[in-house]
Motif scaffolding. Structure first.
Motif, PDB file in Angstrom:
ATOM      1  N   THR A  46       0.830  -1.233   0.099  1.00 19.80           N
ATOM      2  CA  THR A  46      -0.165  -0.111  -0.024  1.00 19.80           C
ATOM      3  C   THR A  46       0.786   1.223  -0.219  1.00 19.80           C
ATOM      4  O   THR A  46       1.836   1.309   0.469  1.00 19.80           O
ATOM      5  CB  THR A  46      -0.809  -0.050   1.276  1.00 19.80           C
ATOM      6  N   ARG A  65      -4.539  -3.351  -2.817  1.00 14.91           N
ATOM      7  CA  ARG A  65      -6.013  -3.427  -3.316  1.00 14.91           C
ATOM      8  C   ARG A  65      -6.477  -2.054  -2.194  1.00 14.91           C
ATOM      9  O   ARG A  65      -6.068  -1.718  -1.573  1.00 14.91           O
ATOM     10  CB  ARG A  65      -6.712  -4.598  -3.070  1.00 14.91           C
ATOM     11  N   TRP A  66      -7.566  -1.629  -2.810  1.00 15.93           N
ATOM     12  CA  TRP A  66      -8.381  -0.322  -2.145  1.00 15.93           C
ATOM     13  C   TRP A  66      -8.705  -0.695  -0.693  1.00 15.93           C
ATOM     14  O   TRP A  66      -8.575   0.008   0.164  1.00 15.93           O
ATOM     15  CB  TRP A  66      -9.610  -0.008  -2.946  1.00 15.93           C
ATOM     16  N   TRP A  67      -9.085  -2.076  -0.654  1.00 20.75           N
ATOM     17  CA  TRP A  67      -9.636  -2.498   0.709  1.00 20.75           C
ATOM     18  C   TRP A  67      -8.478  -2.824   1.665  1.00 20.75           C
ATOM     19  O   TRP A  67      -8.536  -2.625   3.073  1.00 20.75           O
ATOM     20  CB  TRP A  67     -10.504  -3.876   0.849  1.00 20.75           C
ATOM     21  N   LEU A  89      -7.403   0.664   2.757  1.00 21.81           N
ATOM     22  CA  LEU A  89      -8.493   1.135   3.683  1.00 21.81           C
ATOM     23  C   LEU A  89      -8.186   0.414   5.102  1.00 21.81           C
ATOM     24  O   LEU A  89      -8.397   1.300   6.322  1.00 21.81           O
ATOM     25  CB  LEU A  89      -9.932   0.880   3.280  1.00 21.81           C
ATOM     26  N   PHE A  90      -7.948  -0.784   5.448  1.00 21.39           N
ATOM     27  CA  PHE A  90      -7.433  -1.585   6.206  1.00 21.39           C
ATOM     28  C   PHE A  90      -6.454  -0.812   7.123  1.00 21.39           C
ATOM     29  O   PHE A  90      -6.610  -0.495   8.221  1.00 21.39           O
ATOM     30  CB  PHE A  90      -7.285  -2.893   6.118  1.00 21.39           C
TER      31      PHE A  90
END
Length: 443
Positions: A285, A348-350, A353-354
């Protein structure tokens, strides 16, 4: 009711029973002194954002081309440097009747240290600039040491129990608002391409904030009673040195020793966020890679947690410390478990976000633990004993930070997740130990 009293009553849920127990001159000055303390502490916390050893200074070092080895000493010097000298300096502070002047001196020392950093950022580069900034940070930490010793005593002598945590919480909220504004401005003006000149202006603004801190704090009106200046013989006794007295305090005062032990175990919320950032980057990320993103996340945590945690601390600072550390430990362990899942992808976007949610939650819990421990130590003693408690506890914590930081860093060599597990285990132990602390809050 005066305008000052009305404003104070709007901002702070007042404890009229506690105020009634104060001497008349102290009770009359509570609203004015409370607002001054909020203002000075808010300015101080805002100034901290401009010289943050975890975000701004490492970014500045990268821009100036400072060797990476020097970056590793920034946080230890900033944190331990403001704690370790307290045991040595406390006898000098105890000789000063008006403790606010000790705080004012410390604020001006910090202003001078940040001003040197700003000049170096504008004019220097490379190893030389790094060495000068590290030296200036050491001076800054010494000034913060003086402020830390004096502030708890002034706070305790001018504001009653039941309101002290709210004062700290309001200042934290104001600093959070400043941090969010600063972080957004950094992202809009510089993004990931901030220049040394832009960071120099940021540091210069910080130096101005510290001068304002000194100016506001100088207007606090301390009561005319104790503490009185103390001679060296009164401080230490004819045969024992002050360090021996501190050792005896830790040995003989069970409640204080218990508090120091619990505080040492609650470092999970303070030391975990940098490892979470590292783990996020290793997972692919990049959402936390920008300086502005770090500052905004920390600012939001302060903004949302400051006022709420301030009131919670006045109800039970002991419980606030334990709950904050327990949640931080659970979040750290959850992070390790989630990242270890076969299908997890931080790119990934999730995944992004995590990690954002984890970083924010840990910082939020650290805000609660910090407000709780500050309120607890102010409420647990009076007068010069409070000053001694603060100095001894912070000196011990300076050593503990170095040891725990070294252990967690060594574990991180084997894997960042191991460092998080170690810190989480300490935090869970602190939760159980904290449950046995006596209640010292007003209600």
């Amino acid at each position: 009711m005066s305008t000052t009293a009305r404003l104070y009553s709007v901002l702070v849920q007042r404890d009229h029973e506690a105020e009634a127990e104060l001497p008349p001159d102290v009770r009359r000055r509570v609203p004015g002194n409370g607002l001054r303390l909020v203002g000075a502490n808010a300015l101080q916390s805002s100034g901290d954002q401009s010289v943050n050893a975890s975000t701004v200074l490492p970014w500045l070092f990268a821009v100036l081309g400072v060797p990476a080895a020097l970056t590793g000493v920034l946080v230890p010097i900033r944190e331990s440097g403001s704690m370790l000298p307290q045991a040595l300096l406390t006898p000098l502070v105890l000789r000063v009747r008006r403790r606010k002047w000790v705080f004012v001196t410390g604020a001006l020392v910090q202003a001078a240290g940040v001003a040197v950093m700003a000049a170096t950022a504008a004019l220097g580069a490379g190893l030389t600039a790094g060495v000068v900034i590290v030296a200036a940070l050491a001076v800054f930490a010494l000034g913060r040491c003086l402020c830390s010793i004096a502030s708890k005593d002034v706070h305790g002598r001018t504001v009653p129990k039941g309101e002290r945590g709210q004062i700290t919480g309001l200042a934290t909220t104001a600093a959070g608002l400043v941090a969010v504004t600063l972080g957004v401005a950094i992202r809009l003006l510089g993004g990931d391409d901030l220049t040394a000149g832009q960071l120099a202006w940021l540091l210069a603004a910080g130096a101005v904030l510290w001068v304002l801190v000194a100016a506001v704090y100088a207007t606090v009106r301390e009561p005319d009673g104790e503490p009185r200046p103390r001679a060296a013989a009164e401080e230490t006794g004819p045969t024992d040195g002050w360090f021996a007295q501190a050792r005896h305090l830790l040995h003989d005062d069970k409640t204080f020793r218990h508090f120091v032990t619990v505080r040492s175990l609650l470092l999970v919320s303070a030391l975990s966020p940098p490892f979470v950032v590292t783990l996020s980057l290793q997972s692919g990320t990049d959402s936390l890679a920008g300086l502005g993103g770090f500052v905004v996340a920390a600012g939001l945590a302060q903004l949302l947690g400051g006022r709420a945690f301030g009131r919670a601390a006045d109800r039970s600072s002991r419980r606030l410390m334990s709950v904050g550390a327990g949640i931080a430990a659970a979040v750290a362990l959850t992070t390790v478990a989630v990242v270890a899942l076969p299908g997890f992808d931080g790119a990934r976007w999730w995944g992004n976000l995590f990690f954002v949610a984890v970083y924010f939650t840990l910082t939020l819990m650290h805000t609660g633990v910090r407000v709780g421990r500050k309120t607890y130590v102010v409420d647990m003693a009076e007068g010069d004993r409070r000053t001694t408690y603060v100095a001894v506890a912070n000196s011990v914590m300076g050593l503990v930070l170095l040891v725990v930081g070294a252990i967690s860093s060594l574990l991180a060599v084997a894997g960042v997740s191991w460092a998080l597990v170690f810190l989480a285990a300490m935090g869970l132990a602190g939760v159980f130990a904290g449950a046995r602390l006596p209640e010292v809050s007003r209600r």
